[in-house]
Design an enzyme around this catalytic site. Structure first.
Site, PDB file in Angstrom:
ATOM      1  N   HIS A 162      57.058 -37.252  37.785  1.00  0.00           N
ATOM      2  CA  HIS A 162      57.916 -36.643  38.809  1.00  0.00           C
ATOM      3  C   HIS A 162      58.682 -37.695  39.618  1.00  0.00           C
ATOM      4  O   HIS A 162      59.178 -37.402  40.706  1.00  0.00           O
ATOM      5  CB  HIS A 162      57.081 -35.780  39.753  1.00  0.00           C
ATOM      6  CG  HIS A 162      56.513 -34.552  39.112  1.00  0.00           C
ATOM      7  ND1 HIS A 162      57.303 -33.501  38.700  1.00  0.00           N
ATOM      8  CD2 HIS A 162      55.235 -34.209  38.790  1.00  0.00           C
ATOM      9  CE1 HIS A 162      56.539 -32.557  38.169  1.00  0.00           C
ATOM     10  NE2 HIS A 162      55.278 -32.974  38.200  1.00  0.00           N
TER      11      HIS A 162
ATOM     12  N   HIS B 238      49.356 -42.407  33.332  1.00  0.00           N
ATOM     13  CA  HIS B 238      49.662 -41.081  33.864  1.00  0.00           C
ATOM     14  C   HIS B 238      49.948 -40.186  32.667  1.00  0.00           C
ATOM     15  O   HIS B 238      51.045 -40.217  32.105  1.00  0.00           O
ATOM     16  CB  HIS B 238      50.880 -41.192  34.789  1.00  0.00           C
ATOM     17  CG  HIS B 238      51.098 -39.985  35.648  1.00  0.00           C
ATOM     18  ND1 HIS B 238      50.394 -39.746  36.801  1.00  0.00           N
ATOM     19  CD2 HIS B 238      51.961 -38.947  35.515  1.00  0.00           C
ATOM     20  CE1 HIS B 238      50.806 -38.630  37.356  1.00  0.00           C
ATOM     21  NE2 HIS B 238      51.758 -38.108  36.586  1.00  0.00           N
TER      22      HIS B 238
END
Length: 269
Positions: free
Chosen positions: A69, A152
């Site tokens: 994000h 991630h």
């Protein structure tokens, strides 16, 4: 011993407020040399802004990592250039702005930090996390006392493989993204502290930090739905690693969970 706390994905205002109130106390009570936090969900649950990054850093966090994000907040691609203690995923295309890794210095110690995006079940815009990690570790060699690498990623198998790949080369490998802490904090055979996912820092009376009702409704009807950040049962979830600079090994790796109204609770590892 060098003690490092990695804080799992900070979600919205509840997560930010928790850090602001408690990070200094955790540093003192746990004898921490470094605190690093993933803040890719800090701005209303999606992305980060320059102002919020500076606010998180001012409360006692030494460095910030990001994830998929990273560019969700408009204008952050220009702000990130001026944020010296914030790094974006190292395996994004080179044209992306921002730092690929950090060198954090405190009390005469130097900690290298970088993060990579996994490629299983995530948009395929990232380079190979394994090969990029090789390159970043080569750049950090001789410049730091220890390295913290974050992956991630969605897939458990990819995270575990990444930890094994870096065993003995990075001092600490942590997984993020799922917001659900795993019970596998351990020290790998060659001395790397590892955990598959450190969870999130934010409201646990939720679905991954968002209000429960609209998430369930989305599963039922499939229509576009706003997912406001929840606010109940706020906790920190992260991992604490204890690194011995003489043996060059992590001697202790544990999950750390702290509720908003209680002290630090030791996890596994």
């Amino acid at each position: 011993m060098i003690r490092v706390l990695f804080v799992g994905d900070v979600v919205g205002k509840p997560g930010r407020d928790w850090l602001a109130a408690r990070a200094p106390g955790l540093r003192e009570s746990l004898g921490l040399h470094f605190i690093v936090a993933n803040a890719e969900n800090a701005a209303a649950g999606s992305g980060l802004t320059g102002a919020l990054a500076n606010s998180i850093l001012s409360c006692g966090v030494d460095g910030i990592t990001l994830g998929d994000h990273v560019w969700d907040q408009r204008g952050f691609e220009t702000e990130i250039v001026g944020l010296e203690r914030v790094c974006r995923p190292a395996n994004l295309p080179e044209i992306n702005p921002g730092r690929r890794f950090l060198v954090l210095e405190r009390d005469g110690l130097r900690l290298g930090v970088f993060t990579v995006l996994g490629r299983q079940f995530l948009p395929p815009r990232a380079d190979c996390p394994f090969r990029v990690a090789d390159r970043v570790l080569a750049e950090l060699e001789g410049r730091v006392d220890l390295v913290l690498a974050e992956i991630h990623a969605e897939a458990t198998s990819e995270k575990i493989a990444f930890g094994r790949y870096l065993d003995g080369r990075a001092a600490i490998v942590v997984g993020t993204h799922t917001h659900v802490p795993t019970a596998d904090a351990t020290v790998l055979p060659s001395g790397t502290g590892y955990i598959t996912d450190v969870g999130m820092t934010g409201p646990y009376d939720s679905v991954l930090g968002r209000e429960v009702k609209p998430v369930i409704e989305r599963f039922l009807h499939g229509m576009p739905t706003r997912f406001p950040v929840a606010d109940g049962d706020v906790r920190l979830s992260g991992a604490v690693a204890e690194f011995d600079p003489v043996s060059r090994r992590v001697v202790s790796m544990r999950l750390l969970t702290v509720a908003a109204n209680e002290g630090a609770a030791a996890g596994t590892g």
